[in-house]
Design an enzyme around this catalytic site. Structure first.
Site, PDB file in Angstrom:
ATOM      1  N   GLU A 133       0.086  -2.374  10.605  1.00  0.00           N
ATOM      2  CA  GLU A 133      -0.978  -3.156  11.543  1.00  0.00           C
ATOM      3  C   GLU A 133       0.026  -4.065  12.595  1.00  0.00           C
ATOM      4  OE1 GLU A 133      -2.347  -5.621   7.994  1.00  0.00           O
ATOM      5  OE2 GLU A 133      -4.472  -5.218   9.038  1.00  0.00           O
ATOM      6  N   GLU A 138      -4.022  -1.272   1.386  1.00  0.00           N
ATOM      7  CA  GLU A 138      -4.504  -2.794   0.700  1.00  0.00           C
ATOM      8  C   GLU A 138      -5.447  -2.520  -0.369  1.00  0.00           C
ATOM      9  OE1 GLU A 138      -3.892  -1.879   3.872  1.00  0.00           O
ATOM     10  OE2 GLU A 138      -3.058  -3.782   4.945  1.00  0.00           O
TER      11      GLU A 138
HETATM   12  N1  3HC Z   1       5.596  -7.456  -0.314  1.00  0.00           N
HETATM   13  C1  3HC Z   1       6.580  -7.929  -1.249  1.00  0.00           C
HETATM   14  N2  3HC Z   1       7.254  -7.227  -2.043  1.00  0.00           N
HETATM   15  C2  3HC Z   1       7.208  -5.946  -1.982  1.00  0.00           C
HETATM   16  C3  3HC Z   1       6.035  -5.281  -1.062  1.00  0.00           C
HETATM   17  C4  3HC Z   1       5.452  -6.113  -0.276  1.00  0.00           C
HETATM   18  N3  3HC Z   1       4.355  -5.933   0.395  1.00  0.00           N
HETATM   19  N4  3HC Z   1       6.186  -4.032  -1.382  1.00  0.00           N
HETATM   20  C5  3HC Z   1       7.098  -3.704  -2.300  1.00  0.00           C
HETATM   21  N5  3HC Z   1       7.452  -4.807  -2.847  1.00  0.00           N
HETATM   22  C6  3HC Z   1       8.798  -5.010  -3.707  1.00  0.00           C
HETATM   23  C7  3HC Z   1       8.509  -4.502  -5.142  1.00  0.00           C
HETATM   24  O1  3HC Z   1       7.762  -5.819  -5.908  1.00  0.00           O
HETATM   25  C8  3HC Z   1       9.896  -4.285  -5.496  1.00  0.00           C
HETATM   26  O2  3HC Z   1      10.591  -5.501  -5.880  1.00  0.00           O
HETATM   27  P1  3HC Z   1      11.652  -5.643  -7.034  1.00  0.00           P
HETATM   28  O3  3HC Z   1      12.668  -4.711  -6.618  1.00  0.00           O
HETATM   29  O4  3HC Z   1      11.812  -7.031  -7.202  1.00  0.00           O
HETATM   30  O5  3HC Z   1      10.849  -5.098  -8.386  1.00  0.00           O
HETATM   31  C9  3HC Z   1      10.526  -3.778  -4.205  1.00  0.00           C
HETATM   32  O6  3HC Z   1       9.743  -4.030  -3.241  1.00  0.00           O
HETATM   33  C10 3HC Z   1      10.578  -2.251  -4.514  1.00  0.00           C
HETATM   34  O7  3HC Z   1       9.257  -1.701  -4.695  1.00  0.00           O
HETATM   35  P2  3HC Z   1       8.969  -0.380  -5.426  1.00  0.00           P
HETATM   36  O8  3HC Z   1       9.576  -0.429  -6.735  1.00  0.00           O
HETATM   37  O9  3HC Z   1       7.468  -0.254  -5.327  1.00  0.00           O
HETATM   38  O10 3HC Z   1       9.720   0.511  -4.643  1.00  0.00           O
HETATM   39  P3  3HC Z   1       9.436   2.261  -3.809  1.00  0.00           P
HETATM   40  O11 3HC Z   1      10.416   2.635  -3.243  1.00  0.00           O
HETATM   41  O12 3HC Z   1       8.849   2.862  -5.133  1.00  0.00           O
HETATM   42  O13 3HC Z   1       7.925   1.917  -3.035  1.00  0.00           O
HETATM   43  C11 3HC Z   1       6.691   0.835  -1.481  1.00  0.00           C
HETATM   44  C12 3HC Z   1       7.816   1.267  -2.042  1.00  0.00           C
HETATM   45  C13 3HC Z   1       5.905   2.100  -1.056  1.00  0.00           C
HETATM   46  C14 3HC Z   1       6.687   0.009  -0.263  1.00  0.00           C
HETATM   47  C15 3HC Z   1       5.609   0.255  -2.632  1.00  0.00           C
HETATM   48  O14 3HC Z   1       6.396  -0.966  -3.276  1.00  0.00           O
HETATM   49  C16 3HC Z   1       4.513  -0.215  -2.363  1.00  0.00           C
HETATM   50  O15 3HC Z   1       3.454   0.557  -2.310  1.00  0.00           O
HETATM   51  N6  3HC Z   1       4.462  -1.424  -1.924  1.00  0.00           N
HETATM   52  C17 3HC Z   1       3.001  -2.000  -1.516  1.00  0.00           C
HETATM   53  C18 3HC Z   1       2.710  -1.894  -0.034  1.00  0.00           C
HETATM   54  C19 3HC Z   1       1.218  -2.523  -0.040  1.00  0.00           C
HETATM   55  O16 3HC Z   1       0.577  -2.758  -0.527  1.00  0.00           O
HETATM   56  N7  3HC Z   1       1.335  -3.216   1.206  1.00  0.00           N
HETATM   57  C20 3HC Z   1       0.249  -3.693   1.925  1.00  0.00           C
HETATM   58  C21 3HC Z   1       0.463  -5.199   1.657  1.00  0.00           C
HETATM   59  S1  3HC Z   1      -0.949  -6.226   1.807  1.00  0.00           S
HETATM   60  C22 3HC Z   1      -0.871  -6.366   3.522  1.00  0.00           C
HETATM   61  O17 3HC Z   1      -0.077  -5.971   4.215  1.00  0.00           O
HETATM   62  C23 3HC Z   1      -2.069  -7.396   3.983  1.00  0.00           C
HETATM   63  C24 3HC Z   1      -2.557  -7.199   5.454  1.00  0.00           C
HETATM   64  O18 3HC Z   1      -3.197  -6.581   5.569  1.00  0.00           O
HETATM   65  C25 3HC Z   1      -2.700  -8.618   5.734  1.00  0.00           C
END
Ligand code: 3HC
Ligand code: NAI
Length: 695
Positions: free
Chosen positions: A105, A125
């Site tokens: 975004e 999301e």
């Molecule tokens: N916020 C905070 N922490 C996050 C995060 C996020 N968006 N995404 C990942 N992390 C953290 C995880 O909790 C983990 O923390 P830890 O090491 O303390 O356990 C660390 O990052 C690594 O995560 P993964 O083990 O999942 O690492 P990968 O390399 O396998 O994957 C990733 C990375 C693809 C980014 C995966 O973590 C993921 O899918 N994250 C979620 C992404 C997501 O859903 N983003 C949308 C957020 S909501 C949003 O943006 C709202 C907006 O529209 C207003």
């Protein structure tokens, strides 16, 4: 600071720096806004590049902030994107690795986007039960068109940047191996004086006959989204990109986002997201604990579990040898593996070539000498301590030093098994769930002498095998089966008191379980529980059970494998039909034990089954068998079909409120088999303190 600022010629570079994935938390947003303002105030700067440090552009909004006031503290993500979009100097996003959610975004708020190939582009999301809440639903359709944007937003699935080259999302996708930052700075220099500045918000979404397409999408999404409200709201928000002016659409998106973020389904999904990640952390086994190399594996026992476990290794590209005592059993096990792969090919989920490659990684033997050099050996023989003893004594004699000796036992004492060897530090439990090539859960059982490096290796292996590894201490049944025992006991008592299998299954399935206890028993084989109960009648005579399940087994009704169980089955058909014979047997049994059958509500059924899990879960937590409540939730979400939208039994109990759970349990304690309802001390304590299991 969690964003860095540097000036490179006439280009200011803002680098998001909030490891591990540059989540857009308050500190990062503040630093990024400050960077933009600094660049705007510097006359020498003509253009701005935003990029991300380390392994991501940005993984999106900081999910950890969702439940805290920080998410709404200025500058919010909206403000940051506004500041970027209002910039009077061009802003270029330099995208690599991960560009997700709020990260995408933010990129869409920039005037230009330059990407490295292989970047995962997603608005995921929906997987957290929300929708893109910082303009994603309004801006993505403006660059990718209605259909592609809707697909990405409703599925949350990442798309590789190179696949989106040529769309208005990117101004440039650089060649593999090229320097992204250098390319983005060169691009920014080139467009430094170009005016007017292009803005995604000013683009239009043209889609002829969009009403029909949106209606079709609503129908499809509704049919697929089950209890989750987010997917349909995603369609509503994307529709606004076509039907409303940009600012109105943005406002509408915000309203829907705020509704979803408060929904119990989203809270449960967010809980599961963090629970899955925290499960791999063991306090006294730090992340830098050395792990042993696992480049080859062996499995002892090529039965139901051994074959499935072997497939996991083959799927991960690790050669695996199955050991049996008889050629016939070995041939049968290897043939089953081949048949499973062939079925996967038939279903179109795997190519013939890939299947052959995997099958080629699986071999069989009758000789221990052939497995001696394996890095890990997993025993999956009959569930009898004597048989396990024979196997582990042989493994101890032949396996190379440093090999991990694992057991797939589902109930037996791992410490006793370890004591059959001279190397208990190398022994660990790896409890796979059936079917082992499908189920995500892997309970990793830590014996009292299991080495830390062995535990760390088992956790790393679970990731390699694409499993969710959850550590359990040693007890009868470990986390999952110890809890299910209490659930099954209640299911049996319910039959005696007035229920029939169908009513119990339906009530629990309506609550959201993938399968009720009786359909599950028929699938897994009722004889397995029978064997366990027979052992318990001797070992723990004080524990009470309904006799209905034993009577069923005495009729030879073991389940689907014998064509009859709690239900009747037609040949070749897995559909369960209510059985007159079984129902009559249940009613007769109530009469025989002098219980007047009564009408039992669905609410009582669900409470008794689910709170039986919760109460035993509390004991498991208090005894330290599980490290945390969220680990128990992961076990149930990934191994037992507990409804994801309820977040697992312990999270569900928290949402009901522990005092309420305790009151209900106290009520059942006054009823028949009240002895099964002694509340766990931890439940009593936390309820009294006004706390939850997860807080
Ligand atoms: N916020 C905070 N922490 C996050 C995060 C996020 N968006 N995404 C990942 N992390 C953290 C995880 O909790 C983990 O923390 P830890 O090491 O303390 O356990 C660390 O990052 C690594 O995560 P993964 O083990 O999942 O690492 P990968 O390399 O396998 O994957 C990733 C990375 C693809 C980014 C995966 O973590 C993921 O899918 N994250 C979620 C992404 C997501 O859903 N983003 C949308 C957020 S909501 C949003 O943006 C709202 C907006 O529209 C207003
Ligand atoms: P199974 O009966 O299908 O297979 C056991 C296999 O071990 C048979 O092929 C048998 O020939 C072989 N075997 C027996 N003794 C042996 C020996 N000394 N050396 C080599 N092979 C030998 O049993 P299943 O269901 O695969 O269970 C295996 C283990 O997995 C048990 O400990 C069980 O508790 C556990 N388990 C079973 C689950 C299930 O749903 N079936 C789920 C999780 C764990």
């Amino acid at each position: 600071m969690s964003a860095e600022y540097q000036v490179n010629g006439a280009v200011a570079v803002i680098t998001l720096a909030n490891p591990p994935v540059n989540g857009l938390g308050l500190a990062t947003r503040t630093a990024a806004v400050a960077g933009i303002r600094q660049a705007l105030a510097d006359d020498a700067v003509k253009a701005i590049v935003i990029t991300g440090a380390g392994k991501a552009f940005s993984g999106g909004a900081d999910i950890k902030e969702f439940n805290s006031p920080k998410a709404l503290t200025e500058p919010t993500l909206h403000t940051l994107i506004n500041v970027v979009e209002q910039s009077t100097k061009p802003v270029v996003a330099a995208i690599h690795s991960v560009c997700m959610g709020g990260g995408l975004e933010l990129a869409l708020g920039c005037n230009y986007r330059v990407a490295a190939p292989g970047a995962q582009m997603a608005l995921p999301e929906v997987k957290l039960g929300i929708l893109p809440g910082a303009g994603g639903t309004q801006r993505l359709p403006r660059v990718l068109g209605l259909e592609m944007a809707l697909n990405m937003i409703v599925s949350g699935t990442p798309v590789a940047s190179e696949k989106l080259a040529g769309t208005a999302l990117f101004d440039e996708v650089i060649a593999p191996g090229a320097d992204l930052l250098a390319a983005a700075v060169a691009f920014a220099t080139k467009v430094g004086d170009v005016r007017p500045l292009p803005k995604v918000r000013e683009r239009k979404v043209d889609y002829p006959n969009h009403e029909a397409f949106l209606q079709f999408s609503r129908n499809t999404v509704k049919a697929m989204s089950g209890p989750f409200p987010a997917p349909l709201k995603c369609v509503d928000a994307v529709a606004a990109a076509v039907t409303m002016k940009f600012d109105e659409g943005l406002k509408y998106e915000r309203e829907l986002f705020m509704q979803l973020v408060q929904s119990p389904e989203s809270k449960a999904l967010r809980h599961a997201f963090f629970a899955e990640r925290v499960a791999s952390k063991v306090p006294d086994v730090p992340a830098d604990t050395p792990v042993r190399t696992i480049a080859s594996a062996a499995i002892v026992g090529a039965g139901t579990m051994g074959g499935g476990i072997a497939m996991n290794f083959a799927n991960a590209g690790i050669p695996v040898t199955l050991l049996e005592t008889k050629q016939e059993a070995l041939d049968k096990g290897l043939a089953t593996i081949r048949k499973n792969y062939e079925n996967t090919v038939k279903k179109g989920k795997l190519t013939q070539d890939k299947a052959e490659q995997r099958i080629a990684l699986v071999s069989g033997t009758l000789a221990y000498a052939d497995i001696a050099q394996a890095d890990i050996v997993i025993e999956a023989v009959f569930e009898e301590l004597g048989v396990k003893e024979t196997v582990f004594r042989q493994l101890d004699a032949v396996m190379k030093p440093g090999a991990i000796l694992a057991s797939n036992t589902s109930t037996l004492d791992l410490d006793k098994i370890a004591a059959f060897t001279q190397r208990p530090q190398d022994v660990v439990g790896t409890h796979f769930f059936s079917p082992a090539n499908v189920m995500k859960l892997l309970e990793i059982v830590r014996g009292k002498e299991t080495g830390k490096d062995v535990l760390a290796t088992a956790l790393a292996l679970s990731k390699k095998l694409k499993k969710t590894g959850v550590v359990s201490g040693v007890c009868d049944g470990f986390i999952g089966n110890r809890m299910i025992e209490q659930y099954s006991r209640q299911a049996g008592f319910l039959l005696e008191e007035g229920c029939l299998p169908e009513q119990v299954d339906k009530a629990v399935e309506k609550f959201g379980f993938a399968m009720g206890p009786f359909r599950m028993g028929d699938l897994a084989g009722n004889d397995i529980g029978w064997a366990i109960r027979k052992r318990r009648y001797v070992e723990k005579p004080e524990v009470t059970y309904s006799k209905t399940a034993d009577l069923l087994c005495e009729l030879g009704r073991y389940g689907q494998k014998t064509g009859a169980g709690w239900y009747d089955y037609k040949p070749g058909d897995r559909k369960a039909y209510a059985s007159e014979q079984v129902n009559a047997m249940i009613v007769q049994h109530s009469a025989d034990i002098g219980v007047a059958r009564r009408k039992i509500s669905d609410q009582e059924i669900v409470e008794r089954l689910v709170y039986a899990l919760v109460n035993e879960g509390a004991r498991i937590l208090e005894e330290g068998i599980a490290l945390r409540a969220s680990d128990i939730d992961m076990v149930y979400l990934t191994g037992y079909g507990f409804p994801l939208f309820r977040g697992g039994p312990m999270f569900y109990a928290d949402t009901v409120g522990l005092p309420n759970v305790l009151d209900t349990i106290a009520g059942y304690a006054k009823g028949r088999h009240g002895e099964a309802w002694t509340p766990a001390p931890l439940l009593v304590k936390l309820a009294g303190e006004g706390k939850g299991f997860n807080s």
